[in-house]
Scaffold this motif. Structure first.
Motif, mmCIF file in Angstrom:
data_model
loop_
_atom_site.group_PDB
_atom_site.id
_atom_site.type_symbol
_atom_site.label_atom_id
_atom_site.label_comp_id
_atom_site.label_asym_id
_atom_site.label_seq_id
_atom_site.Cartn_x
_atom_site.Cartn_y
_atom_site.Cartn_z
ATOM 1 N N LEU A 255 8.497 -10.699 12.800
ATOM 2 C CA LEU A 255 9.379 -10.781 13.954
ATOM 3 C C LEU A 255 10.309 -11.984 13.844
ATOM 4 N N PHE A 256 11.585 -11.743 14.153
ATOM 5 C CA PHE A 256 12.641 -12.759 14.203
ATOM 6 C C PHE A 256 12.909 -13.401 12.843
ATOM 7 N N ASP A 257 12.726 -12.626 11.787
ATOM 8 C CA ASP A 257 13.093 -13.107 10.447
ATOM 9 C C ASP A 257 14.558 -12.766 10.223
ATOM 10 N N LYS A 258 15.421 -13.780 10.322
ATOM 11 C CA LYS A 258 16.868 -13.544 10.264
ATOM 12 C C LYS A 258 17.350 -13.190 8.864
ATOM 13 N N ARG A 259 16.545 -13.477 7.857
ATOM 14 C CA ARG A 259 16.973 -13.197 6.487
ATOM 15 C C ARG A 259 16.424 -11.871 5.967
ATOM 16 N N TYR A 260 15.190 -11.535 6.299
ATOM 17 C CA TYR A 260 14.571 -10.330 5.756
ATOM 18 C C TYR A 260 14.156 -9.328 6.841
ATOM 19 N N GLY A 261 14.455 -9.640 8.098
ATOM 20 C CA GLY A 261 13.959 -8.813 9.187
ATOM 21 C C GLY A 261 14.892 -7.688 9.601
ATOM 22 N N GLU A 262 14.592 -7.109 10.771
ATOM 23 C CA GLU A 262 15.357 -5.995 11.335
ATOM 24 C C GLU A 262 15.882 -6.417 12.709
ATOM 25 N N ASN A 263 17.201 -6.617 12.804
ATOM 26 C CA ASN A 263 17.801 -7.070 14.056
ATOM 27 C C ASN A 263 17.556 -6.104 15.208
ATOM 28 N N SER A 264 17.617 -4.820 14.906
ATOM 29 C CA SER A 264 17.445 -3.826 15.973
ATOM 30 C C SER A 264 16.050 -3.909 16.579
ATOM 31 N N LEU A 265 15.052 -4.135 15.732
ATOM 32 C CA LEU A 265 13.684 -4.276 16.231
ATOM 33 C C LEU A 265 13.513 -5.591 16.990
ATOM 34 N N ASP A 266 14.094 -6.658 16.451
ATOM 35 C CA ASP A 266 13.974 -7.958 17.105
ATOM 36 C C ASP A 266 14.649 -7.967 18.468
ATOM 37 N N ASN A 267 15.761 -7.260 18.600
ATOM 38 C CA ASN A 267 16.497 -7.262 19.868
ATOM 39 C C ASN A 267 15.663 -6.691 21.011
ATOM 40 N N ASN A 268 14.797 -5.753 20.706
ATOM 41 C CA ASN A 268 13.930 -5.197 21.750
ATOM 42 C C ASN A 268 12.969 -6.247 22.284
ATOM 43 N N ILE A 269 12.534 -7.140 21.408
ATOM 44 C CA ILE A 269 11.632 -8.208 21.826
ATOM 45 C C ILE A 269 12.410 -9.290 22.573
ATOM 46 N N LYS A 270 13.621 -9.603 22.099
ATOM 47 C CA LYS A 270 14.428 -10.650 22.730
ATOM 48 C C LYS A 270 14.775 -10.306 24.174
ATOM 49 N N ASN A 271 14.829 -9.020 24.478
ATOM 50 C CA ASN A 271 15.143 -8.624 25.849
ATOM 51 C C ASN A 271 14.043 -9.041 26.816
ATOM 52 N N LYS A 272 12.853 -9.299 26.302
ATOM 53 C CA LYS A 272 11.715 -9.647 27.161
ATOM 54 C C LYS A 272 11.450 -11.147 27.190
ATOM 55 N N THR A 273 11.866 -11.874 26.145
ATOM 56 C CA THR A 273 11.627 -13.320 26.087
ATOM 57 C C THR A 273 12.873 -14.020 25.553
ATOM 58 N N ASN A 274 12.898 -15.342 25.720
ATOM 59 C CA ASN A 274 14.001 -16.145 25.172
ATOM 60 C C ASN A 274 13.629 -16.740 23.820
ATOM 61 N N ILE A 275 12.516 -16.331 23.273
ATOM 62 C CA ILE A 275 12.014 -16.900 22.016
ATOM 63 C C ILE A 275 12.518 -16.063 20.854
ATOM 64 N N ASN A 276 13.018 -16.723 19.821
ATOM 65 C CA ASN A 276 13.454 -15.967 18.642
ATOM 66 C C ASN A 276 13.141 -16.722 17.345
ATOM 67 N N ARG A 277 12.115 -17.552 17.334
ATOM 68 C CA ARG A 277 11.719 -18.243 16.116
ATOM 69 C C ARG A 277 10.920 -17.299 15.223
ATOM 70 N N LEU A 278 10.986 -17.537 13.924
ATOM 71 C CA LEU A 278 10.203 -16.748 12.974
ATOM 72 C C LEU A 278 8.724 -16.865 13.317
ATOM 73 N N LEU A 279 8.064 -15.733 13.473
ATOM 74 C CA LEU A 279 6.662 -15.759 13.885
ATOM 75 C C LEU A 279 5.746 -15.752 12.662
ATOM 76 N N LEU A 280 5.876 -16.823 11.886
ATOM 77 C CA LEU A 280 5.038 -17.073 10.710
ATOM 78 C C LEU A 280 4.545 -18.505 10.810
ATOM 79 N N HIS A 281 3.228 -18.690 10.676
ATOM 80 C CA HIS A 281 2.616 -19.998 10.905
ATOM 81 C C HIS A 281 1.553 -20.271 9.849
ATOM 82 N N SER A 282 1.655 -21.436 9.195
ATOM 83 C CA SER A 282 0.636 -21.864 8.236
ATOM 84 C C SER A 282 -0.520 -22.483 9.015
#
Length: 314
Positions: A255-282
């Motif tokens: 989610l919210f991977d601006k380089r390898y992700g899918e904008n259309s899929l991410d936009n559905n999530i953005k409509n519900k929250t203001n968060i758009n950081r890459l959801l990858l965590h070490s």
């Protein structure tokens, strides 16, 4: 773009600097200087050790006197200030510290080092915040957009010891990622080779390609949601953007991977929250401590944004 001239530098090599190749030492110390320029001033004899010309592969010895000539450096004036809010966040992100190591929970959005128009990354911040630490280097790197465990070495011997563990694949890293769609139960490992490329806009991108480097990533499903899946991920190799490329390759980008992700899929999530950081965590790292030989396990908790996404998705 503006320019400044770095004055002549005389550096006396101490025990924290020895056994490094000259070119590697220069790259780590002057990250904003192009590698081509560093090799050129070494090759033309403008950099001297003990008043003599030297090759880029020369290994520094204790007591060597290194003379670096004036260097013309370009920079972007808008990024030359020291953002205090980032400094405060980083100081509050420390997970573990002793005489050998400094380990933090790196926030998403802060690069590990300066470059590409940025004067400050994690390493530059801590060097400025900790002027009494004569040696401070990154042991490894994680993407700017990725959050989580990041190790800094406070001694040359510690850096060398941990680099050896990395080469021998003795350091184990675990990540948490939220990917689009229902991750297939049968996919527990991806071994597609990865190849670095540069696009016409000079942006670096990694592709799955048969002539690329061998790569291995292991996946475990932690929780399935209606339109996404929370994964625990263990990369056995450490290729650039490895997790992001492997997940996107099989149609389940993070989610919210601006380089390898899918904008259309991410936009559905953005409509519900203001968060758009890459959801990858070490989230976890295991290694052997360079001083006492004990096995260390460091865990980095998820930040509030990542937790909020998990609490709001259905």
């Amino acid at each position: 773009m503006k320019y400044k001239i770095l004055p002549v530098s005389i550096i006396y090599i101490n025990e924290n600097m020895i056994n490094q190749r000259l070119d590697n030492f220069m790259h780590s110390r002057f990250k904003n200087i192009p590698k081509s320029m560093i090799y050129r001033i070494i090759r033309t004899g403008k950099i001297r050790i003990n008043k003599k010309r030297i090759s880029p592969h020369y290994k520094l010895k204790i007591g060597d006197m290194l003379r670096i000539p004036p260097i013309r450096l370009s920079y972007y004036s808008k990024n030359t200030f020291f953002p205090l809010e980032h400094a405060t966040v980083l100081l509050n992100s420390i997970l573990y510290e002793d005489n050998d190591l400094l380990i933090i929970n790196k926030p998403s959005g802060i690069a590990v080092h300066g470059g590409s128009g940025l004067n400050f990354g994690v390493i530059e911040y801590f060097r400025k915040l900790r002027p009494l630490d004569k040696f401070l280097e990154l042991v490894h790197r994680i993407d700017r957009e990725t959050s989580g465990v990041l190790i800094l070495a406070k001694k040359r011997v510690s850096l060398t010891f941990l680099h050896e563990q990395l080469r021998e694949k003795k350091i184990k890293k675990e990540y948490i990622a939220l990917v689009h769609g229902a991750w297939p139960f049968q996919i527990k490992k991806i071994t597609e080779p990865l190849l670095k490329t540069k696009l016409h806009n000079k942006q670096r991108k990694v592709l799955v390609d048969s002539i690329g480097k061998p790569s291995q990533t292991y996946f475990t499903i932690k929780k399935r949601f209606s339109s996404s899946t929370l994964l625990s991920i263990v990369p056995k190799t450490g290729r650039t953007h490895q997790i992001r490329v492997h997940t996107a390759h099989i149609g389940h980008p993070i989610l919210f991977d601006k380089r390898y992700g899918e904008n259309s899929l991410d936009n559905n999530i953005k409509n519900k929250t203001n968060i758009n950081r890459l959801l990858l965590h070490s989230s976890v790292i295991h290694f052997i401590h360079p001083k006492n030989g004990k096995e260390i396990c460091i865990k980095a908790p998820l930040d509030s944004d990542f937790k909020m996404i998990l609490n709001t998705i259905i």
